[in-house]
Write an enzyme that holds these catalytic residues in place. Structure first.
Site, mmCIF file in Angstrom:
data_model
loop_
_atom_site.group_PDB
_atom_site.id
_atom_site.type_symbol
_atom_site.label_atom_id
_atom_site.label_comp_id
_atom_site.label_asym_id
_atom_site.label_seq_id
_atom_site.Cartn_x
_atom_site.Cartn_y
_atom_site.Cartn_z
ATOM 1 N N TYR A 1 -1.343 -1.092 10.596
ATOM 2 C CA TYR A 1 -1.614 -1.533 9.230
ATOM 3 C C TYR A 1 -0.518 -1.030 8.294
ATOM 4 C CZ TYR A 1 -3.674 -1.447 4.563
ATOM 5 O OH TYR A 1 -3.885 -1.581 3.208
ATOM 6 N N SER B 1 0.846 -1.194 0.000
ATOM 7 C CA SER B 1 0.000 0.000 0.000
ATOM 8 C C SER B 1 0.879 1.240 0.000
ATOM 9 C CB SER B 1 -0.888 0.011 1.249
ATOM 10 O OG SER B 1 -1.536 1.263 1.404
#
Length: 246
Positions: free
Chosen positions: A151, A138
């Site tokens: 995360y 990401s």
């Protein structure tokens, strides 16, 4: 209707967390290019729905319930794939979770387990010569936000994992990584559905828009294909020019 090549004719691809969002679009793209695809997620209803949609597009598909934090289900995913197709050529590790919005120092070990597990341990010995692994990270890997700190850190770890696995699995298996920018999927809806936050994200991207699941699927298909046969250990940021530097 889209016109794609057939770069994955005769190949078998597993895509984890692939019944919606980016994972689904990746499975769809590989399937439209000729792969037999194996889709999975935690819920049977979601698996069945994805299989039905992919079959309607003429794609050969197998759906299996698999929670990637469950070791037995990961093993079952690989076994059933081999029973059905007898080979394994591509693995796209897409499973992502944000089970807790907490500070890093308050993160429990069980949360780390959910965020870090993948299917490669079970699958590595079954991959064909010339196979490909694509990890989905990401843009958050480059600057973890306060709200999703753990995360983001796990996605940063995937960048290092890509480099380490590429060395370990060479020369017969290539390992690369796609780092998507923000895409308006269900997973990211808390951010992308907020008008001011969305506008801020769009302004950070040189292309002044959010990404699409098809953007991420196209990048993943490239890295998994023979078009990238001399590419391994690399991270491809697909974020419209959003700054990405550790």
């Amino acid at each position: 209707m889209e016109k794609f090549g057939r770069r994955f004719e005769g190949k078998v691809a597993i895509v984890t967390a692939s019944t919606q969002g980016i994972g689904y679009s990746i499975a769809e793209r590989l399937g439209l290019e000729g792969a037999s695809v194996v889709v999975s997620s935690r819920k049977q209803k979601n698996v069945d729905g994805a299989v039905e949609k992919l079959k309607a597009r003429g794609i050969e598909v197998l759906g299996i319930v698999c929670h990637v934090s469950n070791a037995q289900q990961r093993k079952n995913l690989i076994q059933k794939t081999l029973q059905r197709y007898g080979r394994l050529d591509v693995i796209v590790s897409n499973a992502a979770a944000n089970p807790a919005v907490t500070a890093i120092l308050e993160t429990k070990e069980i949360v780390l387990d959910k965020l870090c597990n993948h299917v490669l341990n079970e699958a590595a010995s079954h991959l064909q010569k010339g196979s490909s692994v694509v990890l989905i990270s990401s843009i958050a890997a480059y600057q973890p936000s306060e709200a999703l700190a753990m995360y983001g850190v796990t996605k940063t770890a995937l960048l290092g994992l890509t480099k380490a696995l590429a060395a370990e699995m060479a020369p017969y298996t290539r390992v690369n990584c796609v780092a998507p920018g923000f895409v308006p999927t269900h997973f990211a809806s808390a951010i992308t559905s907020n008008k001011s936050m969305r506008k801020n994200l769009e302004e950070k991207a040189l292309l002044n828009r959010l990404g699409t699941t098809q953007d991420m699927a196209a990048a993943t298909a490239y890295l998994a294909s023979e078009d990238a046969s001399y590419v391994t250990g690399e991270i491809l940021v697909v974020a419209g020019g959003t700054p990405s530097r550790l």
